[in-house]
Design a protein around this motif. Structure first.
Motif, PDB file in Angstrom:
ATOM      1  N   ASN A  24     100.139  86.556  30.708  1.00  0.00           N
ATOM      2  CA  ASN A  24      99.055  87.000  29.838  1.00  0.00           C
ATOM      3  C   ASN A  24      98.135  87.900  30.655  1.00  0.00           C
ATOM      4  O   ASN A  24      97.332  87.427  31.469  1.00  0.00           O
ATOM      5  N   LEU A  25      98.258  89.214  30.474  1.00  0.00           N
ATOM      6  CA  LEU A  25      97.496  90.161  31.286  1.00  0.00           C
ATOM      7  C   LEU A  25      95.995  89.946  31.146  1.00  0.00           C
ATOM      8  O   LEU A  25      95.256  89.978  32.139  1.00  0.00           O
ATOM      9  N   GLU A  26      95.529  89.716  29.920  1.00  0.00           N
ATOM     10  CA  GLU A  26      94.089  89.552  29.715  1.00  0.00           C
ATOM     11  C   GLU A  26      93.548  88.368  30.512  1.00  0.00           C
ATOM     12  O   GLU A  26      92.481  88.442  31.130  1.00  0.00           O
ATOM     13  N   GLU A  27      94.300  87.257  30.517  1.00  0.00           N
ATOM     14  CA  GLU A  27      93.855  86.084  31.261  1.00  0.00           C
ATOM     15  C   GLU A  27      93.878  86.350  32.768  1.00  0.00           C
ATOM     16  O   GLU A  27      92.941  85.980  33.487  1.00  0.00           O
ATOM     17  N   VAL A  28      94.933  87.002  33.242  1.00  0.00           N
ATOM     18  CA  VAL A  28      95.029  87.299  34.672  1.00  0.00           C
ATOM     19  C   VAL A  28      93.861  88.183  35.109  1.00  0.00           C
ATOM     20  O   VAL A  28      93.206  87.926  36.125  1.00  0.00           O
ATOM     21  N   LEU A  29      93.561  89.234  34.327  1.00  0.00           N
ATOM     22  CA  LEU A  29      92.472  90.134  34.692  1.00  0.00           C
ATOM     23  C   LEU A  29      91.121  89.437  34.619  1.00  0.00           C
ATOM     24  O   LEU A  29      90.250  89.648  35.476  1.00  0.00           O
ATOM     25  N   GLU A  30      90.938  88.596  33.613  1.00  0.00           N
ATOM     26  CA  GLU A  30      89.667  87.893  33.480  1.00  0.00           C
ATOM     27  C   GLU A  30      89.422  86.968  34.667  1.00  0.00           C
ATOM     28  O   GLU A  30      88.338  86.970  35.271  1.00  0.00           O
TER      29      GLU A  30
ATOM     30  N   ASP B  18     104.907  88.704  28.756  1.00  0.00           N
ATOM     31  CA  ASP B  18     103.944  89.122  27.758  1.00  0.00           C
ATOM     32  C   ASP B  18     102.976  90.088  28.418  1.00  0.00           C
ATOM     33  O   ASP B  18     102.032  89.690  29.067  1.00  0.00           O
ATOM     34  N   SER B  19     103.247  91.411  28.298  1.00  0.00           N
ATOM     35  CA  SER B  19     102.465  92.387  29.033  1.00  0.00           C
ATOM     36  C   SER B  19     101.050  92.523  28.489  1.00  0.00           C
ATOM     37  O   SER B  19     100.083  92.525  29.234  1.00  0.00           O
ATOM     38  N   ARG B  20     100.915  92.642  27.169  1.00  0.00           N
ATOM     39  CA  ARG B  20      99.614  92.910  26.560  1.00  0.00           C
ATOM     40  C   ARG B  20      98.916  94.014  27.332  1.00  0.00           C
ATOM     41  O   ARG B  20      97.836  93.859  27.877  1.00  0.00           O
TER      42      ARG B  20
ATOM     43  N   ALA C 280      99.075  82.815  41.717  1.00  0.00           N
ATOM     44  CA  ALA C 280      99.286  82.355  40.341  1.00  0.00           C
ATOM     45  C   ALA C 280      98.301  81.281  39.907  1.00  0.00           C
ATOM     46  O   ALA C 280      97.943  81.221  38.731  1.00  0.00           O
ATOM     47  N   ASP C 281      97.879  80.405  40.824  1.00  0.00           N
ATOM     48  CA  ASP C 281      97.006  79.337  40.353  1.00  0.00           C
ATOM     49  C   ASP C 281      95.542  79.517  40.756  1.00  0.00           C
ATOM     50  O   ASP C 281      94.660  78.932  40.142  1.00  0.00           O
ATOM     51  N   SER C 282      95.253  80.340  41.772  1.00  0.00           N
ATOM     52  CA  SER C 282      93.858  80.531  42.166  1.00  0.00           C
ATOM     53  C   SER C 282      93.309  81.891  41.759  1.00  0.00           C
ATOM     54  O   SER C 282      92.106  82.106  41.771  1.00  0.00           O
ATOM     55  N   TYR C 283      94.203  82.828  41.417  1.00  0.00           N
ATOM     56  CA  TYR C 283      93.832  84.175  40.969  1.00  0.00           C
ATOM     57  C   TYR C 283      93.082  84.974  42.036  1.00  0.00           C
ATOM     58  O   TYR C 283      92.334  85.890  41.722  1.00  0.00           O
TER      59      TYR C 283
ATOM     60  N   TRP D 267     101.181  86.545  40.314  1.00  0.00           N
ATOM     61  CA  TRP D 267     101.332  87.451  39.181  1.00  0.00           C
ATOM     62  C   TRP D 267     101.379  88.865  39.749  1.00  0.00           C
ATOM     63  O   TRP D 267     100.522  89.261  40.537  1.00  0.00           O
ATOM     64  N   GLN D 268     102.394  89.608  39.355  1.00  0.00           N
ATOM     65  CA  GLN D 268     102.601  90.964  39.865  1.00  0.00           C
ATOM     66  C   GLN D 268     102.053  91.947  38.839  1.00  0.00           C
ATOM     67  O   GLN D 268     102.551  92.041  37.715  1.00  0.00           O
TER      68      GLN D 268
END
Length: 543
Positions: A305-311, A264-266, A457-460, A421-422
């Motif tokens: 979920n790009l938005e979640e990863v960036l946030e 899910d790129s978003r 992936a889990d600590s961002y 996350w890449q």
């Protein structure tokens, strides 16, 4: 008078089906609970089916754990005599599971529990299940190989090899053992050995080992690259061989949106993030592959979920800025001057005291300053240039600056043994460039970057960043620059904070026709006004 068996018991036939309605091919673990929540039976499926004979007639609940699928719970209320058919429809897993069942008394059930945990990204939990499997059944080859994969994710290749050697002795024909041996050989740079193991894996596993095909392709490509580069060192005049090597690294045809990894790129400004890569200078064999040429593989079907990863990554970078006024480190530099062929013609080494300060000069604007010195004297600059801005690259994900880049999440990957996350990023043409610039005299020359980041992936936390130029900068005759940085956690006990800071970096650049390669490493980190030295820790996926 006792009730007959037909009245007191029932045979349960459980069938598992995927989202498409087809029978589930992979093994799943089933647990039967009584209405009071007590464990009654456990077992594993074969080709999507499990039969329990002569189950006491009562109300039950079936719990299904299938790797790659959401946990499923199905109530069962037998009535009538004979067998009862139970169909369970499974849904693809969309998030990491964090509530796991206790270890079972059945080795196979524990093994499947471990597969479920590993697919959820929890390798520690998976290892605990597989350890229990091996306690119950010491010759469980699949568990040995799975343990080796988990250890390889942690970059513990020697420990992984111990399990693989045992597994190969017990079952020399198990294809997964050969596949993991190929991966270890490839990481170690033993390309010929990697090819042999990958070919053996496919030979043993046939259709079941189809997943080893990309591994074999990587091994063959790496072997071809190694052979050609070795040959060209002794025969630099061979134009045909050089062309072969160039073709080996030539970018593949740009993928259409339907060919992108299933995630899910978003995307933010997806057109910009997917723009056709700018061409590099004609002779690029001395450079690592461009980020657009070399797209690392991601796990199929893992939603991102790009938005979640960036946030969440942005919050980590904000914490970094808030916790740091200034830090120091010892910097080790190896500077190599390269010939047109890519061969090293001169090497210089330096050791510096390195100081970084970060301040918010006004709302929305961060100022990062770097200083280098050699004891009591200013740092000299091999090749007439200094490398700065490595800590600043992570600011690409700070909320102040992330909007100036087009980004897309390519999926879930394994980078240096860690699930990440890449994320691909590219400077937007309609936004100012605030991250990277060359300073020549009193003039600044902004440099537009594209690149890729690996976010734990889990600590961002940002684990690694690679960048390339979108285009050269003719005004300063900058034609190429490739940067690769690996970050790691540093614990500052006196302040009670953990920060992810650069561990190592490599920089390749060409300016005014001169090519250089720099390797940098950082140790002995100190927070300003703190006396205790802090050492870089082994990267950990935990926050």
């Amino acid at each position: 008078m006792m009730a007959s068996q037909s009245n007191s018991s029932v045979d349960l036939d459980i069938y598992l089906r995927g989202p498409d309605g087809a029978s589930l091919a992979d093994t799943a673990a089933l647990t039967l609970f009584t209405a009071a929540g007590q464990l009654y039976k456990q077992g594993v499926t074969k080709k999507g089916h499990l039969r329990w004979d002569e189950v006491a007639r009562a109300k039950y609940e079936i719990q299904v754990l299938a790797p790659g699928f959401e946990r499923a719970v199905q109530p069962v209320d037998p009535s009538g005599a004979g067998a009862l058919r139970v169909d369970v429809q499974l849904r693809p897993q969309t998030g990491g599971e964090r509530a796991y069942p206790p270890p079972a008394s059945d080795a196979e059930v524990n093994y499947v529990f471990g597969l479920y945990a590993s697919r959820s990204g929890d390798w520690e939990q998976a290892k605990s299940y597989w350890a229990r499997t091996l306690e119950l059944l010491p010759d469980h080859v699949s568990a040995m190989v799975s343990m080796s994969e988990a250890l390889l994710h942690e970059n513990k290749a020697l420990e992984a090899m111990e399990y693989l050697v045992r597994a190969e002795k017990i079952d020399p024909a198990y294809w997964r053992t050969q596949a993991v041996l190929a991966e270890i050989a490839l990481r170690a740079g033993s390309t010929a050995e990697a090819v042999l193991h990958a070919e053996r894996a496919m030979e043993l596993g046939h259709e079941e080992a189809a997943s080893a095909a990309p591994l074999l392709a990587r091994a063959l490509a790496a072997r071809a690259d190694e052979v050609l580069r070795t040959y060209l060192k002794d025969h630099p005049e061979d134009v045909a061989a050089r062309k072969q090597l160039e073709d080996l690294h030539a970018p593949s045809e740009v993928r259409t949106s339907s060919e992108q990894p299933k995630a899910d790129s978003r995307e933010k400004s997806s057109a910009a993030a997917s723009a056709k890569p700018a061409p590099r200078p004609g002779d690029t064999l001395w450079l690592p592959p461009d980020v657009d040429e070399n797209v690392p593989p991601v796990e199929p079907g893992a939603a991102c979920n790009l938005e979640e990863v960036l946030e969440r990554a942005g919050k980590r970078i904000q914490e970094f800025v808030e916790n740091v006024d200034r830090f120091t480190a010892t910097e080790f530099l190896q500077h190599e001057t390269l010939a047109r062929s890519g061969n090293v013609t001169a090497t210089q080494k330096r050791k510096y005291d390195y100081v970084v300060s970060i301040t918010e000069v006004r709302p929305g604007v961060l100022d990062l300053q770097e200083y280098e010195s050699s004891g009591s004297t200013p740092a000299d600059a091999p090749g007439g240039m200094t490398t700065r801005g490595l800590p600043a690259l992570v600011l690409i994900f700070h909320p102040y600056y992330s909007g100036t880049f087009a980004m897309k999440c390519e999926g879930l990957a394994t980078w240096n043994g860690t699930r990440t996350w890449q994320v691909y990023f590219r400077q937007r043409e309609d936004q100012p460039n605030k991250i990277r610039a060359y300073r020549i005299g009193l003039e600044n020359y902004p440099v537009a970057l594209k690149g890729r980041a690996w976010i734990v992936a889990d600590s961002y936390q940002i684990l690694g960043v690679q960048t390339d130029l979108i285009a050269g900068v003719p005004d300063i005759r900058l034609t190429a620059e490739h940067t690769a940085i690996q970050y790691g956690p540093v614990h500052f006990a006196s302040r009670g904070v953990d920060m992810w800071l650069p561990q190592t970096a490599e920089v390749y650049s060409e300016r005014k026709g001169k090519r250089i390669h720099r390797r940098l490493s950082f140790t002995n980190y100190l927070l300003f006004a703190v006396d205790e030295k802090q050492q870089i820790a082994t990267p950990n996926s935990n926050p």
